[in-house]
Design a protein around this motif. Structure first.
Motif, short mmCIF file in Angstrom:
data_model
loop_
_atom_site.label_atom_id
_atom_site.label_comp_id
_atom_site.label_asym_id
_atom_site.label_seq_id
_atom_site.Cartn_x
_atom_site.Cartn_y
_atom_site.Cartn_z
N PHE A 74 0.73 -1.20 0.06
CA PHE A 74 -0.02 -0.13 0.01
C PHE A 74 0.89 1.16 0.08
O PHE A 74 0.48 2.27 -0.56
CB PHE A 74 -1.06 0.18 1.18
CG PHE A 74 -1.74 1.18 1.18
CD1 PHE A 74 -2.85 1.32 0.52
CD2 PHE A 74 -1.66 2.25 2.01
CE1 PHE A 74 -3.75 2.42 0.55
CE2 PHE A 74 -2.38 3.30 2.20
CZ PHE A 74 -3.67 3.46 1.57
N ILE A 75 1.80 1.21 0.83
CA ILE A 75 2.92 2.34 0.81
C ILE A 75 3.52 2.52 -0.46
O ILE A 75 4.16 1.57 -1.01
CB ILE A 75 3.95 2.15 1.97
CG1 ILE A 75 3.14 1.91 3.35
CG2 ILE A 75 4.78 3.44 2.04
CD1 ILE A 75 2.16 2.87 3.81
N GLY A 76 3.46 3.76 -1.07
CA GLY A 76 3.96 4.13 -2.45
C GLY A 76 3.55 3.44 -3.55
O GLY A 76 4.05 3.50 -4.63
N MET A 77 2.13 2.98 -3.35
CA MET A 77 1.59 2.38 -4.47
C MET A 77 1.27 3.48 -5.77
O MET A 77 0.98 3.08 -6.77
CB MET A 77 0.24 1.75 -4.25
CG MET A 77 -1.00 2.72 -3.68
SD MET A 77 -2.30 1.83 -3.15
CE MET A 77 -3.52 2.80 -3.80
N TRP A 78 1.24 4.58 -5.53
CA TRP A 78 1.01 5.66 -6.50
C TRP A 78 2.50 6.26 -7.01
O TRP A 78 2.48 7.37 -7.45
CB TRP A 78 0.09 6.69 -6.03
CG TRP A 78 -1.33 6.15 -6.14
CD1 TRP A 78 -1.79 5.30 -6.71
CD2 TRP A 78 -2.47 6.77 -5.60
NE1 TRP A 78 -2.97 4.95 -6.46
CE2 TRP A 78 -3.62 5.77 -5.59
CE3 TRP A 78 -2.69 7.64 -4.74
CZ2 TRP A 78 -4.92 5.98 -5.12
CZ3 TRP A 78 -3.91 8.08 -4.20
CH2 TRP A 78 -4.94 7.40 -4.39
N SER A 79 3.66 5.92 -6.56
CA SER A 79 4.91 6.53 -6.74
C SER A 79 5.33 6.56 -8.08
O SER A 79 5.87 7.55 -8.49
CB SER A 79 5.91 5.62 -6.04
OG SER A 79 6.08 4.48 -6.42
N GLN B 27 2.97 9.83 -12.73
CA GLN B 27 3.57 11.17 -13.21
C GLN B 27 2.79 12.34 -12.72
O GLN B 27 3.13 13.30 -12.50
CB GLN B 27 4.00 11.24 -14.50
CG GLN B 27 5.04 10.21 -14.72
CD GLN B 27 6.39 10.36 -13.92
OE1 GLN B 27 6.71 11.44 -13.75
NE2 GLN B 27 6.92 9.22 -13.60
N ASP B 28 1.20 12.22 -13.07
CA ASP B 28 0.51 13.15 -12.89
C ASP B 28 0.39 13.80 -11.09
O ASP B 28 -0.34 14.84 -10.86
CB ASP B 28 -0.92 12.94 -13.31
CG ASP B 28 -1.71 11.80 -12.66
OD1 ASP B 28 -0.67 10.94 -12.08
OD2 ASP B 28 -2.92 11.20 -12.47
N LEU B 29 0.91 12.84 -10.40
CA LEU B 29 0.84 13.08 -8.71
C LEU B 29 2.16 13.29 -8.34
O LEU B 29 2.30 13.81 -7.31
CB LEU B 29 0.55 11.69 -8.12
CG LEU B 29 -1.08 11.40 -8.28
CD1 LEU B 29 -1.37 10.15 -7.60
CD2 LEU B 29 -2.25 12.56 -8.12
N ALA B 30 3.28 13.87 -9.32
CA ALA B 30 4.44 14.29 -8.70
C ALA B 30 4.20 15.72 -8.22
O ALA B 30 5.15 15.92 -6.99
CB ALA B 30 5.33 14.27 -10.20
N ASP B 31 3.42 16.60 -8.55
CA ASP B 31 3.21 17.73 -7.82
C ASP B 31 1.79 17.56 -7.21
O ASP B 31 0.81 17.82 -7.92
CB ASP B 31 3.28 18.90 -8.75
CG ASP B 31 3.04 20.24 -8.18
OD1 ASP B 31 2.56 20.27 -6.86
OD2 ASP B 31 3.37 21.59 -8.56
N SER B 32 1.48 17.10 -6.17
CA SER B 32 0.07 16.87 -5.65
C SER B 32 -0.87 18.35 -5.41
O SER B 32 -1.92 17.82 -5.63
CB SER B 32 0.32 16.01 -4.43
OG SER B 32 0.86 16.94 -3.43
N THR B 33 -0.11 19.12 -5.25
CA THR B 33 -0.78 20.37 -5.08
C THR B 33 -1.32 20.99 -6.47
O THR B 33 -2.67 21.10 -6.44
CB THR B 33 0.21 21.60 -4.44
OG1 THR B 33 0.77 21.18 -3.22
CG2 THR B 33 -0.89 22.82 -4.03
N ALA B 34 -0.57 20.87 -7.32
CA ALA B 34 -1.02 21.17 -8.57
C ALA B 34 -2.25 20.11 -9.22
O ALA B 34 -3.30 20.45 -9.69
CB ALA B 34 -0.13 21.18 -9.87
N TRP B 35 -1.83 18.85 -9.03
CA TRP B 35 -3.13 17.86 -9.26
C TRP B 35 -4.30 18.11 -8.47
O TRP B 35 -5.42 17.91 -9.26
CB TRP B 35 -2.33 16.38 -8.82
CG TRP B 35 -3.33 15.38 -9.15
CD1 TRP B 35 -3.66 14.74 -10.14
CD2 TRP B 35 -4.40 14.61 -8.04
NE1 TRP B 35 -4.82 13.87 -10.13
CE2 TRP B 35 -5.01 13.75 -8.88
CE3 TRP B 35 -4.71 15.02 -6.78
CZ2 TRP B 35 -6.25 13.09 -8.45
CZ3 TRP B 35 -5.46 13.99 -6.09
CH2 TRP B 35 -6.18 13.09 -6.71
#
Length: 81
Positions: free
Chosen positions: A51-56, A59-67
């Motif tokens: 579960f930890i890091g499953m979305w690592s 690329q669209d989540l690299a900048d979570s604030t912008a996403w």
């Protein structure tokens, strides 16, 4: 006052008053509930947990604030169309 005397007093009340006593007891139990601390488990291996890091790799989540801003803008603009 003994428990039996207290119970007899309760039984002598009208049904509506008995309901109020029961509701008040439930309220007090909730308000003064003892919170048990979460148990500490040493069996959890977070480093190897899938579960930890499953979305690592996303690329669209690299900048979570912008996403998140993009998602909000997209969803909120749909509600006003």
């Amino acid at each position: 006052m003994t428990q039996q005397e207290l119970f007899n007093e309760f039984l002598s009340l009208l049904a509506e008053a008995q309901r109020q006593v029961i509701d008040f007891i439930a309220f007090l139990r909730q308000r003064y509930a003892v919170v048990k601390p979460a148990s500490q488990s040493s069996d959890i291996d977070l480093i190897n947990d899938s579960f930890i890091g499953m979305w690592s790799d996303r690329q669209d989540l690299a900048d979570s604030t912008a996403w998140l801003c993009g998602v909000r803008e997209n969803e909120w603009s749909k509600s006003h169309d």
